[in-house]
Design a protein around this motif. Sequence first.
Motif, mmCIF file in Angstrom:
data_model
loop_
_atom_site.group_PDB
_atom_site.id
_atom_site.type_symbol
_atom_site.label_atom_id
_atom_site.label_comp_id
_atom_site.label_asym_id
_atom_site.label_seq_id
_atom_site.Cartn_x
_atom_site.Cartn_y
_atom_site.Cartn_z
ATOM 1 N N ALA A 164 32.591 -20.523 16.927
ATOM 2 C CA ALA A 164 32.899 -19.818 15.683
ATOM 3 C C ALA A 164 34.272 -20.239 15.163
ATOM 4 O O ALA A 164 34.428 -20.599 13.986
ATOM 5 N N ALA A 165 35.264 -20.217 16.042
ATOM 6 C CA ALA A 165 36.623 -20.583 15.612
ATOM 7 C C ALA A 165 36.664 -22.035 15.144
ATOM 8 O O ALA A 165 37.310 -22.356 14.138
ATOM 9 N N MET A 166 35.961 -22.907 15.859
ATOM 10 C CA MET A 166 35.941 -24.333 15.465
ATOM 11 C C MET A 166 35.372 -24.496 14.052
ATOM 12 O O MET A 166 35.755 -25.395 13.319
ATOM 13 N N CYS A 167 34.458 -23.612 13.672
ATOM 14 C CA CYS A 167 33.832 -23.716 12.346
ATOM 15 C C CYS A 167 34.526 -22.812 11.322
ATOM 16 O O CYS A 167 33.960 -22.515 10.264
ATOM 17 N N GLY A 168 35.712 -22.379 11.640
ATOM 18 C CA GLY A 168 36.535 -21.679 10.639
ATOM 19 C C GLY A 168 36.295 -20.187 10.540
ATOM 20 O O GLY A 168 36.809 -19.534 9.617
ATOM 21 N N ILE A 169 35.551 -19.623 11.451
ATOM 22 C CA ILE A 169 35.289 -18.178 11.409
ATOM 23 C C ILE A 169 36.492 -17.435 12.003
ATOM 24 O O ILE A 169 37.083 -17.874 12.999
ATOM 25 N N ASP A 170 36.826 -16.333 11.382
ATOM 26 C CA ASP A 170 37.994 -15.551 11.789
ATOM 27 C C ASP A 170 37.626 -14.692 13.010
ATOM 28 O O ASP A 170 37.123 -13.576 12.876
ATOM 29 N N ILE A 171 37.881 -15.239 14.192
ATOM 30 C CA ILE A 171 37.425 -14.518 15.398
ATOM 31 C C ILE A 171 38.297 -13.297 15.698
ATOM 32 O O ILE A 171 37.857 -12.375 16.382
#
Length: 465
Positions: free
Chosen positions: A220-227
Motif C-alpha cells: 500500500a505504501a509503495m503505491c502511495g496509499i497513506d498507511i
Amino acid sequence: MIQLYWKNATAEVVGSEHGISQGDLTAISDRLSAAVDAVRSQAEAGQLGYTKLPARTDYRDRALQLTEKYRPGCTDLLVLGIGGSALGNIALQAALNPATYNLQSDRARGGPRLFVLDNVDPALIKDTLDLLGRRLKTTVLNVISKSGETAETASQFMIVRELLRKRLGDDFARHIVATTDANKGTLHDIAAQDGYDTMVVPDDVGGRFSVLSPVGLFSAAMCGIDIKALLDGAREMADACKGPWSANPAGMLAAINYIAMTAKGKPMHVMMPYSNRLYLLADWYRQLWAESLGKAHNKAGAEVFVGPTPIKALGTTDQHSQVQLYREGPNDKLTIFLEVEKHPKDLRVPDVFGEIPGLTYLRKARISKLLNAEKLATEYAMAQSKRPTVTIRFPEINAANVGAFIYLYEYTTSLMGELLDIDPYDQPAVELGKRATFALMGREGYADVARQIKPFTKIDRNYLI
Ligand code: PA5
C-alpha cells in the motif's frame, strides 16, 4: 467515520418473520454482552494480535522505511502471496487507487505498478512476467508467506527468484523483500541466506487478519496509499468498538448477522458495494467470514457445522444479474450494502437528447446521484419483498474509512465467533487439500495421502458424458 444503518433489517420494515425486532435483540442481549466482554478480555490479555495492529508504529515504520528505500526507481511491484497474504493488498489497492492505476504512465502514477499474483494459474504468471519483461530490472518482488511453505507462493517465488537471478546476477537479492515469520520457517531461512530485506508477519496474527500488518502495509505504501491514515481509521474504529454491544458498531453488526442467520433463516450474507473501488473489499470480507466462521466443531468439540455463506455482488452491475434472485428467490439472505456519500470522482450527463422523453430525466444529472439513487431504489425494492438489508455508509473513500471498515469486520468476526461458540482463528478444513496437493506433487512424507487419493486420480468413464 463509516456508519452502520440498520433500520431496513428491522421487523418494522420487513416484518417480524424476516426482520429483527427489539424482542430478538433483548433475547440475546446477555449473550451479546458476554461476547463483547470475552473479546475485550482476550484483546486486553494480548491474545488477539490483530487488535494491536492499529497502534503498532514499529510495523508501520518498517513498511515506510522500506518504501523509502525501494520506491525510488521502482517501476513495478510484484507481490506473491495467497489468501490472507494477498486479498487485503488487492482490496487496499482497488479501494484507494484508481482502477486505471496500472495503466497510467510511470510519471503520472508516481509509484510502481502493482501486480499481485494470488494464483498458480500458469497463464497469469507467464503473462505477468512477460509484461514485466525488461522492467524486471526495476521491479521489486515482495514475497509474503507466514508459513513460507504455501505451495502456490513457494512455486511462484522459485520461478521469479530464478528469473531475477538470471537477469540481475548477484544483484537479484536487492530486489526482494520477504514478509514472513520473524524467527523461523522456510522463507525466513531463505531470506537470511540470500540477504533480503524482511518484514514480519506477526506470530499472533492469522493470515486473514493481517492486512494492517506489514503484509498489507508495504504494498500500500509503495503505491502511495497513506498507511498512517489507514491505521488511524482502524484505531478510531477500535475505540468505537469498546462500548456495550448496542452502542458499538461491531456489536450491532454481529447482533444483526447472528440473528439473521439463526432466528430468521438467513445464512447467506451478501456484501454489495455501490462502488467499484470498494468491490474487492467484499472479496477480502468473503475470506474473513468464510474461513473464520465456517466450522464443523464448537469450542467444546461437538459437531455444529455452522457458518454464514458470504457472497459478493456489485451495485449497480448486479442489479441486472442478481437482484431478481435476491428479491424473489428464497428469503435466505441478509444484504449489506456499502454506500459512498462523496465519490472520489464525479461527472455529469450532458444536456443532450432533450427531444427524447425517456431520457430527459438523465440530462445534467450527476452520475454519483444516479448510482446512489439506484442503491436506494434497490434497498426500497428489497424492503418491499421483505428482504432485510443493512447499509455501511462511507462519507468518502479514503484510507481512514477503509481502515475503519477493515477493523470493524475483523472485530465483528471475533464477536461472531463467540456467538457461534467456535474458534474463528483456525482453518482446519484447509489442511486436507494442502496435504493432498503435496501428495499429488510427490512431496516426501505424504505416501499415505497419495494412496488414499488414488481412486480420485482415475476418471470413471461411466460418469463421463
Ligand atoms: O487466512 C489464512 O490463514 C490463509 O488464507 C493464509 O493467509 C494463506 O493460506 C497463506 O498462508 P501463508 O501466508 O502461510 O503462505
